[in-house]
Design a protein around this motif. Structure first.
Motif, PDB file in Angstrom:
ATOM      1  N   ARG A  76    -134.074  53.642 -23.256  1.00 43.99           N
ATOM      2  CA  ARG A  76    -133.220  53.374 -24.347  1.00 43.99           C
ATOM      3  C   ARG A  76    -133.967  53.640 -25.619  1.00 43.99           C
ATOM      4  O   ARG A  76    -134.908  53.683 -25.771  1.00 43.99           O
ATOM      5  CB  ARG A  76    -132.488  51.844 -24.315  1.00 43.99           C
ATOM      6  N   ARG A  77    -133.246  54.138 -26.523  1.00 40.56           N
ATOM      7  CA  ARG A  77    -133.944  54.522 -27.717  1.00 40.56           C
ATOM      8  C   ARG A  77    -132.855  54.515 -28.988  1.00 40.56           C
ATOM      9  O   ARG A  77    -131.758  54.252 -28.834  1.00 40.56           O
ATOM     10  CB  ARG A  77    -134.172  56.025 -27.687  1.00 40.56           C
ATOM     11  N   TRP A  78    -133.587  54.218 -30.166  1.00 41.85           N
ATOM     12  CA  TRP A  78    -132.605  54.098 -31.315  1.00 41.85           C
ATOM     13  C   TRP A  78    -133.711  54.404 -32.473  1.00 41.85           C
ATOM     14  O   TRP A  78    -134.831  54.435 -32.535  1.00 41.85           O
ATOM     15  CB  TRP A  78    -132.289  52.475 -31.474  1.00 41.85           C
ATOM     16  N   HIS A  79    -132.991  54.771 -33.552  1.00 41.91           N
ATOM     17  CA  HIS A  79    -133.542  55.362 -34.864  1.00 41.91           C
ATOM     18  C   HIS A  79    -134.341  54.046 -35.740  1.00 41.91           C
ATOM     19  O   HIS A  79    -133.605  52.683 -35.435  1.00 41.91           O
ATOM     20  CB  HIS A  79    -132.558  55.903 -35.947  1.00 41.91           C
TER      21      HIS A  79
ATOM     22  N   ASP B 185    -123.049  52.187 -40.170  1.00 49.82           N
ATOM     23  CA  ASP B 185    -123.129  53.592 -40.834  1.00 49.82           C
ATOM     24  C   ASP B 185    -122.118  54.327 -40.202  1.00 49.82           C
ATOM     25  O   ASP B 185    -122.130  55.422 -39.459  1.00 49.82           O
ATOM     26  CB  ASP B 185    -124.438  54.124 -40.937  1.00 49.82           C
TER      27      ASP B 185
ATOM     28  N   SER C 215    -128.686  55.701 -25.813  1.00 49.15           N
ATOM     29  CA  SER C 215    -129.052  55.897 -27.062  1.00 49.15           C
ATOM     30  C   SER C 215    -128.084  54.801 -27.844  1.00 49.15           C
ATOM     31  O   SER C 215    -126.890  54.866 -28.007  1.00 49.15           O
ATOM     32  CB  SER C 215    -128.850  57.420 -27.529  1.00 49.15           C
ATOM     33  N   PHE C 216    -129.045  54.120 -28.536  1.00 48.18           N
ATOM     34  CA  PHE C 216    -128.107  53.246 -29.684  1.00 48.18           C
ATOM     35  C   PHE C 216    -128.000  53.971 -30.979  1.00 48.18           C
ATOM     36  O   PHE C 216    -129.172  54.290 -31.551  1.00 48.18           O
ATOM     37  CB  PHE C 216    -128.872  51.775 -29.709  1.00 48.18           C
ATOM     38  N   ASN C 217    -126.917  53.802 -31.432  1.00 50.01           N
ATOM     39  CA  ASN C 217    -126.567  53.978 -33.092  1.00 50.01           C
ATOM     40  C   ASN C 217    -127.160  55.150 -33.770  1.00 50.01           C
ATOM     41  O   ASN C 217    -127.797  55.029 -34.599  1.00 50.01           O
ATOM     42  CB  ASN C 217    -127.240  52.658 -33.839  1.00 50.01           C
ATOM     43  N   LEU C 218    -127.083  56.213 -32.902  1.00 50.25           N
ATOM     44  CA  LEU C 218    -127.448  57.573 -33.435  1.00 50.25           C
ATOM     45  C   LEU C 218    -126.681  58.127 -34.862  1.00 50.25           C
ATOM     46  O   LEU C 218    -125.360  58.385 -34.638  1.00 50.25           O
ATOM     47  CB  LEU C 218    -127.211  58.584 -32.439  1.00 50.25           C
ATOM     48  N   THR C 219    -127.325  57.826 -35.961  1.00 45.44           N
ATOM     49  CA  THR C 219    -126.401  58.164 -37.179  1.00 45.44           C
ATOM     50  C   THR C 219    -127.436  59.023 -38.012  1.00 45.44           C
ATOM     51  O   THR C 219    -126.860  59.480 -39.125  1.00 45.44           O
ATOM     52  CB  THR C 219    -126.261  57.060 -38.022  1.00 45.44           C
ATOM     53  N   ASP C 220    -128.574  59.539 -37.359  1.00 46.90           N
ATOM     54  CA  ASP C 220    -129.360  60.383 -38.142  1.00 46.90           C
ATOM     55  C   ASP C 220    -129.630  61.709 -37.587  1.00 46.90           C
ATOM     56  O   ASP C 220    -128.862  62.372 -36.800  1.00 46.90           O
ATOM     57  CB  ASP C 220    -130.808  59.501 -38.314  1.00 46.90           C
TER      58      ASP C 220
END
Lengths: 558, 558
Positions: free
Chosen positions: A552-555, B322, B506-511
């Motif tokens: 899993r991954r996140w910014h 976001d 993938s969490f919260n990809l906003t970038d």
């Protein structure tokens, strides 16, 4: 607790990992059943502990309420040892395994390996009990039952844990991924990596080596995050049952669901088929005959099948500088546990014109006669004979020996004799039978004749013997190939043949190592390249497909 | 030569091995097509080199005398680029591969890895040529064609070599095994261990990523000692052909038989089936549709099949801090290469009551409208649109877009528009189509609709969305799962679901990272745990079963 055990056994683990990378001699489990190591009264206590299971419900009550209890074993030694085992419905076993899986996975590699190392150390402490269970159920002689059933099996289990650890420990738990963006700030992500077992494992044992052939798959599947259902051979349940019990005790102490490991005993062949075809079952480890092994591969498509099947192990005798040593070594190989090893030589290929020795060329007929005489001489001391031969495990093997003695497979050069065991009068003890045949009599020697039945095969010449050895391995499979030759050019051609056919090769064994022996941490047992086995004990391939990594991954915002 | 290359590239190899163990950002192959890196005139020269193959016999004459030459490609950009490829009989290809195998094996891990690293470095130098071949055959936009077709594909190839090396280098070439015998001298044996490839490998490419999806299997099979026959998709042969040519050149320079790598182009579908079922073929790497992939798994039982098939990639939108970033990120994901990626999101699950945002709850209908508007806005700049969308690769995808526009799959929230490319007037350029449906309309969104077709699926509530996401992955497969949520408890449940289902999350990809992107050395592409793929790029399991160890041993007399 599991972390504590991991720390306690970490040095052992590191040594084991070093051993699989260097492959010299190494073991933490002493192979001599010495009272100094295993305890003053360990021998007597182990025997008593094994025999005490007779006619009682095997203590697995924590596995749930069984549908019924069954006794399935009959000792080849004629010893009274028929414990009762709980029968569970397939659905119950699978459901319990699935329920146990998430927490076992969450325990992580360190926790799981800690539990398994503790279990192996405790199994080692109970080697005397397990060894008697192995001896009485399989017919192995005492020393082999102790060594192969105890410390050597524990070695193979530890080796599987070491391989699993070696693979898992190179996967980081987390990473920060930071990608430069020229003059702009980098893109930054956090990542997590979880090792996830593929699903329920089933390990199907064989009747002759109920621990040695069970531990690799059992410990590999467990270490990589899978619950395991152990389905022993109906003739050799007890050694596996004791193993399962030890594992369940350790799991319970670690606060885990003991159903991570369960014992499956069925009185119905269909139940086994139902179990292995269950959609939740994702790996099957099997040792046994080709028919059921191939059935598993063909029908259990939902699972990865690791199969060790039958083959025709072969020795080529071209030349030697120690003819007496050669004969003695082969006599031992053929006698050990009455040839009931998947590694025992069945076909001995000899050029028609004979074998070069320091005393000149020994013609084919002389080699046959000398080998027969060497077997007779080796077994002439009853103490040696009973210790080495053990007893014949199955009715099928007894029937094959009778057929061989009748000449059904070819001319009998040495007949199998029945011996009466002084301590176990009902034991089925048989000396090896030696058959002679021509290399074209393929129907005779190219089918696996499990048991103390070997063929001395007359080949046109040494080139024919070499070519035939390669063809036997490629077409019929083999776990072992032996070659006696002092000609470097011939040796080199044999090496090339072994690489093409994919089989472990032993040269000129005339001393204290035998072609049918395979030492954990050093010898690969099986290659997976020929029909005798589709996997090896033990290599990376044996463990790597039992788990996967889920990420899993996140910014990360600065 | 191969040893020299190994020494020259050893630092690169060591960095790559360190990268797979630490999984931060790393690449040796610059992803910007900068003239400073790739050469002042590299862009023009690469384009010219690619176009020069048109209507000519592809230079593979050293592969033998072909039966005939065929042209199979048609550019989605309408560019004239139809090279002719040599057609060989399956038996010829397999025989040539088998003949090349023993020497390739004898070269050993270092020699093989040396050759492959040199080939990767040269492929990197030819990135501009390969990228134009990728662009014109697949329809990818230029930048993606360069990055995914060039350096990112090279990364995946290097990653496979690193994994193979990591496994092979831990196997010693030799060992001395010395077993103590109490007061007697020890038993001593010498042992040799040879790494042996399993046999001929076949790598079957796909029409959309002819290098990125081909290099992992190609380089993994080669590094582990196997000859490989590359069978590209008939619509995207050229990038694979250039790759094969580079490898053959390097092999020849190293003194190896270039037939270690061969190109297979057939004008007869049966030839492919004959090839993959050939008894000598022991591994098959496949990227493509489920039907043929499953056929391979069912019918090529002699081989290990590594299959990346289709799935239903899913994103759950529960809450966000976001909202604008979310919309922009998803708009890019759905537009990139017109959704023709095996990682592109198809099902966007949104609770009926809406999504929590900093501006309050956005109801389902609003999310749909906002996402449609975001896609429109993102593609309103033609420069961006043509760069990102690329062209539609196949007639089948065009037909699916038409069907989606007609409403065959559900209510159309945003129709796909055809755009006219300023530079390539015959290019098939299509914007994404967005469909709305209820979670119970399973027939609509639970079949893979490859191409720019996405569904915003209305779910009963956030729990239903979570449960459905897990079920989609388990039953239909997925390479990617996205989740927008700022609720830690919900996130944790999604993590557990991803572990049970076996899918990268993938969490919260906003970038600047998108759910359909997967970075070599850091992101595992596929897990092998769900129906979308039975293997991963890249892990130990991807390489470990491609070879085995064959040992030999003999007594050492002191």
């Amino acid at each position: 607790m599991s972390q504590e055990w991991f720390t306690r056994h970490q040095a052992l683990l590191e040594e084991a990992v070093r051993a699989i990378h260097t492959r010299g001699y190494w073991t933490p489990f002493p192979e001599m059943p010495s009272p100094k190591v295993y305890g003053e009264n360990a021998m007597a206590e182990g025997k008593a502990a094994a025999l005490a299971y007779h006619d009682r419900e095997f203590p697995l009550q924590d596995q749930g309420t069984p549908e019924r209890w069954v006794a399935t074993e009959r000792s080849p030694y004629g010893v009274e040892l028929t414990p009762k085992y709980p029968v569970f419905a397939v659905e119950t076993l699978v459901r319990q395994a699935e329920n146990a899986m998430p927490a076992w996975q969450r325990l992580g590699p360190e926790g799981r390996v800690g539990v398994l190392l503790e279990a192996l150390v405790r199994l080692n402490q109970r080697s005397m009990e397990v060894a008697h269970a192995v001896m009485y159920t399989t017919g192995q002689g005492w020393m082999m039952a102790f060594q192969a059933g105890g410390p050597h099996a524990q070695d193979r289990g530890l080796e599987a844990v070491a391989y699993a650890w070696d693979e898992m420990s190179r996967i980081p738990k987390a990473a920060v991924w930071e990608k430069p963006q020229g003059k702009n700030p980098p893109i930054k992500m956090e990542k997590r990596y979880e090792i996830v077992g593929r699903g329920v494992g089933v390990v199907i044992g064989c009747g002759t080596f109920p621990t040695w052939n069970t531990y690799p798959g059992l410990f590999a599947a467990l270490a990589t995050g899978n619950p395991v259902i152990v389905k022993p051979h109906s003739n050799a349940v007890l050694p596996a049952a004791i193993t399962v019990r030890v594992l369940r005790d350790v799991l319970t102490e670690a606060g885990c669901d003991p159903n991570v490991v369960q014992l499956a005993v069925f009185d119905d062949r269909q139940a086994t088929q139902q179990l292995v075809q269950h959609p939740a079952v994702k790996s099957i480890d099997f040792t046994g005959g080709c028919a059921f092994g191939q059935w598993l591969i063909d029908n259990c498509r939902q699972a990865q099948v690791y199969a060790e099947l039958a083959g025709v192990n072969t020795v080529v005798i071209e030349s030697t500088d120690d003819y007496a040593g050669l004969l003695k070594n082969l006599a031992f190989t053929l006698s050990l546990y009455s040839g009931q090893m998947c590694t025992t030589t069945q076909a001995i290929l000899v050029p028609a014109q004979g074998v070069q020795t320091p005393d000149g060329v020994k013609p084919y007929e002389t080699v046959v006669a000398d080998l027969a005489a060497a077997i007779d001489a080796f077994l002439s001391d009853p103490r040696v004979a009973f210790a080495v031969l053990g007893a014949v495990q199955s009715d099928e093997t007894m029937a094959r020996i009778d057929a061989a003695n009748r000449g059904d497979f070819g001319a009998v050069a040495l007949a199998s004799k029945a011996l009466t065991h002084p301590e176990y009068p009902n034991a089925r003890v048989q000396t090896p039978v030696l058959i002679t045949c021509d290399e074209n009599d393929e129907a005779a020697y190219l089918e696996e004749r499990f048991g103390p039945i070997a063929f001395v095969v007359r080949c046109a010449d040494r080139d024919a013997a070499l070519a035939r050895a390669e063809r036997i391995v490629r077409e019929h499979g083999a776990l072992t190939l032996g070659c006696y030759s002092i000609d470097p050019a011939y040796q080199e051609r044999m090496v090339d043949a072994s690489l093409r056919a994919g089989v472990a090769l032993s040269f000129n064994l005339t001393d204290g190592v035998y072609v049918n022996q395979s030492a954990a941490f050093s010898d690969y047992h099986g290659t997976g390249l020929n029909p005798a086995a589709n996997a090896s004990y033990c290599d990376a391939a044996f463990v790597a497909r039992r788990f996967a990594v889920v990420q899993r991954r996140w910014h990360v915002k600065e």
